[in-house]
Enzyme design. Sequence first.
Site, PDB file in Angstrom:
ATOM      1  N   SER A  36       5.173  28.174 -17.786  1.00  0.00           N
ATOM      2  CA  SER A  36       4.451  27.756 -18.990  1.00  0.00           C
ATOM      3  C   SER A  36       4.633  26.277 -19.319  1.00  0.00           C
ATOM      4  CB  SER A  36       4.901  28.605 -20.196  1.00  0.00           C
ATOM      5  OG  SER A  36       6.292  28.432 -20.449  1.00  0.00           O
ATOM      6  N   SER A 105       9.583  31.984 -14.389  1.00  0.00           N
ATOM      7  CA  SER A 105       9.845  31.675 -15.788  1.00  0.00           C
ATOM      8  C   SER A 105       9.011  32.568 -16.709  1.00  0.00           C
ATOM      9  CB  SER A 105       9.576  30.187 -16.023  1.00  0.00           C
ATOM     10  OG  SER A 105      10.085  29.744 -17.251  1.00  0.00           O
ATOM     11  N   PHE A 106       8.061  31.999 -17.438  1.00  0.00           N
ATOM     12  CA  PHE A 106       7.100  32.771 -18.227  1.00  0.00           C
ATOM     13  C   PHE A 106       6.407  33.812 -17.349  1.00  0.00           C
ATOM     14  CE2 PHE A 106       2.451  32.811 -18.990  1.00  0.00           C
ATOM     15  CZ  PHE A 106       2.402  33.501 -20.204  1.00  0.00           C
ATOM     16  N   ASP A 226      19.712  25.281 -13.866  1.00  0.00           N
ATOM     17  CA  ASP A 226      18.496  25.435 -14.666  1.00  0.00           C
ATOM     18  C   ASP A 226      18.783  25.081 -16.130  1.00  0.00           C
ATOM     19  OD1 ASP A 226      16.158  26.286 -15.937  1.00  0.00           O
ATOM     20  OD2 ASP A 226      15.952  28.082 -14.689  1.00  0.00           O
ATOM     21  N   HIS A 254      15.189  24.357 -12.400  1.00  0.00           N
ATOM     22  CA  HIS A 254      14.203  25.391 -12.713  1.00  0.00           C
ATOM     23  C   HIS A 254      13.138  25.522 -11.627  1.00  0.00           C
ATOM     24  CE1 HIS A 254      12.480  28.209 -15.511  1.00  0.00           C
ATOM     25  NE2 HIS A 254      11.346  27.541 -15.639  1.00  0.00           N
TER      26      HIS A 254
END
Length: 277
Positions: A36, A105-106, A226, A254
């Site tokens: 995101s 992630s998202f 991260d 990340h």
Amino acid sequence: MATGSDELGTTIDIGGVPTNYHDQGEGRVVLMLHGSGPGVTAWANWRLVIPEFAKDFRVVAPDLAGFGYSLPPNGFEYNVETWRDHIVGFLDRLEIDKFSVIGNSFGGAMALRLATTIPDRVESIVLMGSGGVDFTLTEGLDAVWGYEPSIEAMREILDIFAYDRTRVTDELARLRYEASIRPGVQEAYAAMFPAPRQRWVDALAVDNETISEITCPALIVHGREDLVVPPSNAPKLFELIPRAQLHMFGQCGHWTQIEQTERFVNLVRDFLQESAD
């Protein structure tokens, strides 16, 4: 590096959302769900690994509603349910019944949502730097979701993403900045995660009991350094999901798929092939 033309694939209408996606390779389907960050697209997120996975699988990678070139009409409500429905509608439109999913992630939070709401369709999941469990909002994620367009702000965001700062070039910052200011993009982005932002971390989370009921194989991948999604999410998911494997990359932020591209591809390819046996 991705340019605008690289990022454009095929566009189809999904429930009124013009949806841009990439579709490469043949065989078992692997759905790739991006993160995101501001200016993100499926291609920007996965450009280094799509061609590699497409050697063995059919890879489909959409821009999710509100991101990249999949901008909904005015009034679209951004939440877990509408994003999930957009993804399921996309799969239905492409007549994809069974699939594995790689979520960043998202996108990892959305992969968990798919695995817990349509489990009969999900063959395996890969969760990379994944949200989807309860955690305290990090300064990094707060900065990412609170992005206000400028090249300097984009450079700062990209520095948060990468452990190896040499991967964050002025050219990359410029391209992502320009992507973030295309008509309608920042307006959509600002509507997704307004402050206070802990509520959006909470909204993306699946409760622990539901996660523990996931029956498909899961590979959990995380960078030890991260700064966006806490590395402690990874062992938490590992403990919850019965058929889970866990791999932590040291000296990695990340961007596992970018900072550890070859090792990431080999690890995930082996997992996907083994989980099909």
